[in-house]
Motif scaffolding. Structure first.
Motif, short mmCIF file in Angstrom:
data_model
loop_
_atom_site.label_atom_id
_atom_site.label_comp_id
_atom_site.label_asym_id
_atom_site.label_seq_id
_atom_site.Cartn_x
_atom_site.Cartn_y
_atom_site.Cartn_z
N ARG A 1 0.86 -1.19 0.00
CA ARG A 1 0.00 0.00 0.00
C ARG A 1 0.90 1.24 0.00
O ARG A 1 1.82 1.36 0.78
CB ARG A 1 -0.91 0.01 1.22
CG ARG A 1 -1.67 1.32 1.34
CD ARG A 1 -2.83 1.38 2.30
NE ARG A 1 -2.89 0.41 3.36
CZ ARG A 1 -3.99 0.16 4.08
NH1 ARG A 1 -5.11 0.80 3.81
NH2 ARG A 1 -3.97 -0.71 5.04
N LEU A 2 0.58 2.17 -0.89
CA LEU A 2 1.29 3.44 -1.00
C LEU A 2 0.28 4.56 -0.80
O LEU A 2 -0.79 4.56 -1.42
CB LEU A 2 1.93 3.55 -2.39
CG LEU A 2 2.52 4.91 -2.79
CD1 LEU A 2 3.76 5.21 -1.97
CD2 LEU A 2 2.84 4.93 -4.28
N VAL A 3 0.59 5.49 0.07
CA VAL A 3 -0.28 6.65 0.32
C VAL A 3 0.50 7.92 0.01
O VAL A 3 1.59 8.14 0.56
CB VAL A 3 -0.79 6.67 1.78
CG1 VAL A 3 -1.73 7.86 1.98
CG2 VAL A 3 -1.49 5.36 2.14
N HIS A 4 -0.07 8.74 -0.87
CA HIS A 4 0.60 10.01 -1.23
C HIS A 4 -0.46 11.02 -1.63
O HIS A 4 -1.30 10.76 -2.50
CB HIS A 4 1.57 9.79 -2.39
CG HIS A 4 2.32 11.03 -2.77
ND1 HIS A 4 3.32 11.57 -1.98
CD2 HIS A 4 2.21 11.84 -3.87
CE1 HIS A 4 3.79 12.65 -2.57
NE2 HIS A 4 3.14 12.84 -3.71
N ASP A 5 -0.43 12.18 -0.98
CA ASP A 5 -1.38 13.27 -1.28
C ASP A 5 -2.82 12.80 -1.26
O ASP A 5 -3.63 13.16 -2.13
CB ASP A 5 -1.05 13.91 -2.64
CG ASP A 5 0.20 14.78 -2.59
OD1 ASP A 5 0.64 15.12 -1.47
OD2 ASP A 5 0.72 15.13 -3.66
#
Length: 361
Positions: free
Chosen positions: A32-36
């Protein structure tokens, strides 16, 4: 920026047996990647042991954490990431986990469902089913149920010496679209066994010889009327081109998570079309995350055969997504929400969790 990883272990409803052995659960690596404010997900198609190929969960985590993750620090286009990662020889499954994470991220940034973002789509995937080896009575029962549900192709696993399964299935179901998958269990000395399968009017024989072979597949293709499908042998667009050049394949099973992601899989599909071949999308017993990628790719116009993209209710009593796919009349529609469109069931994720952590990017 960080990537969260989760290792989950989900039991199968019933054991799944191939020529490699029997699996009782899916141990998956999820990312999982979280950005902006955007959450992107992906899944590595590796397993705990290197039976399908040389990669496994441990090697995937090593390659991703120690080498490949640094190449996505600026969230590049997936094709740019693959170019940067060229120096990592092999390890397609590890690289695919990050490449497909970027596909999900960028399709969400562009507010498009993944199936539209990657190319021209018909808007649905034609669905086949893969039946593992078991007692013939159990297999026939599974096939009867699959036929009643509208699956557009039935595939059964076989192994050297177990060709009798094909006779039993064909006798019971003389008219169904039927194929077989050997997962590379045969040797060149088994040519007579394979030629004997011509009598069963199969859609194709999938991967009769080991994955590192093209030559004997080419020889087999000249000696049988049944089309030959390659799976493990196709690890890149270059391998696909060589397979068609030497007449080793009629059909290719594209597994994006095995080939290296969508960038390379799109090239493989184009090569198959240019050479008059056929393409379908296979599965690696993924969770709903990996399945969402497969369904999106299987909906493309480039894909012309039904794939192994059954709803996960066939494998798991409970998946880790809240919106599992449903099949109707042998088709599944990809999610219309941006990206892969899955909604994670956090309760299920925790229920099946074995390990978790972060990878610095």
């Amino acid at each position: 920026m960080q990537i969260n990883f989760y290792r989950v272990r989900i039991p199968f409803l019933r054991p799944f047996t191939t020529s490699f052995g029997t699996e009782n659960y899916r141990e998956a690596l999820l990312f999982r990647l979280v950005h902006d404010g955007i959450e992107a997900y992906s899944e590595a198609v590796t397993s705990p042991i290197p039976d399908y190929g040389y990669e496994d969960n441990a090697t995937a985590m090593h390659i991703i954490g120690d080498f490949a993750a640094k190449y996505i620090s600026d969230l590049p286009d997936p094709s740019v990431f693959m170019e940067r990662a060229r120096g990592i020889k092999g390890h397609n499954m590890a690289k695919a986990a990050l490449e497909m994470l970027l596909w999900d991220y960028h399709s969400k940034v562009n507010d498009q469902p993944l199936y539209r973002y990657i190319g021209k789509s018909r808007g649905y995937a034609n669905v086949g089913i893969s039946i593992g080896m078991a007692k013939i009575e159990e297999m026939l029962e599974q096939i009867e149920k699959a036929v009643s549900m509208g699956y557009k192709r039935i595939k059964i696993k076989i192994a050297r010496g177990r060709e009798g399964l094909v006779r039993e299935v064909r006798d019971a179901f003389p008219d169904i679209p039927l194929s077989v998958d050997a997962n590379g269990d045969y040797t060149p000395s088994d040519m007579p066994r394979l030629k004997d399968l011509d009598r069963y009017d199969l859609e194709y024989i999938e991967q009769p010889f080991p994955g590192d072979d093209l030559i004997y597949h080419s020889r087999l293709k000249k000696e049988i009327s049944t089309p030959v499908c390659l799976d493990e042998s196709i690890t890149s667009a270059d391998k696909a081109r060589k397979a068609f050049d030497i007449g080793a394949a009629d059909v290719i099973n594209i597994k994006p998570g095995r080939i290296g992601g969508f960038t390379e899989s799109l090239k493989v599909a184009e090569i198959a079309r240019e050479n008059g071949g056929h393409v379908w999308v296979g599965g690696m017993l993924e969770t709903g995350i990996g399945r969402a990628f497969n369904i999106a790719f299987a909906s493309l116009d480039l894909v012309d055969y039904p794939g192994d993209t059954s709803p996960n209710e066939k494998y798991f009593s409970r998946d880790i997504v809240k919106n599992p796919f449903r099949m109707k009349n042998g088709i599944i529609e990809p999610y219309h929400d941006p990206g892969i469109g899955v909604r994670i069931d956090e309760e299920s994720l925790l229920r099946y969790l074995v390990d978790a952590g972060t990878i610095s990017v």
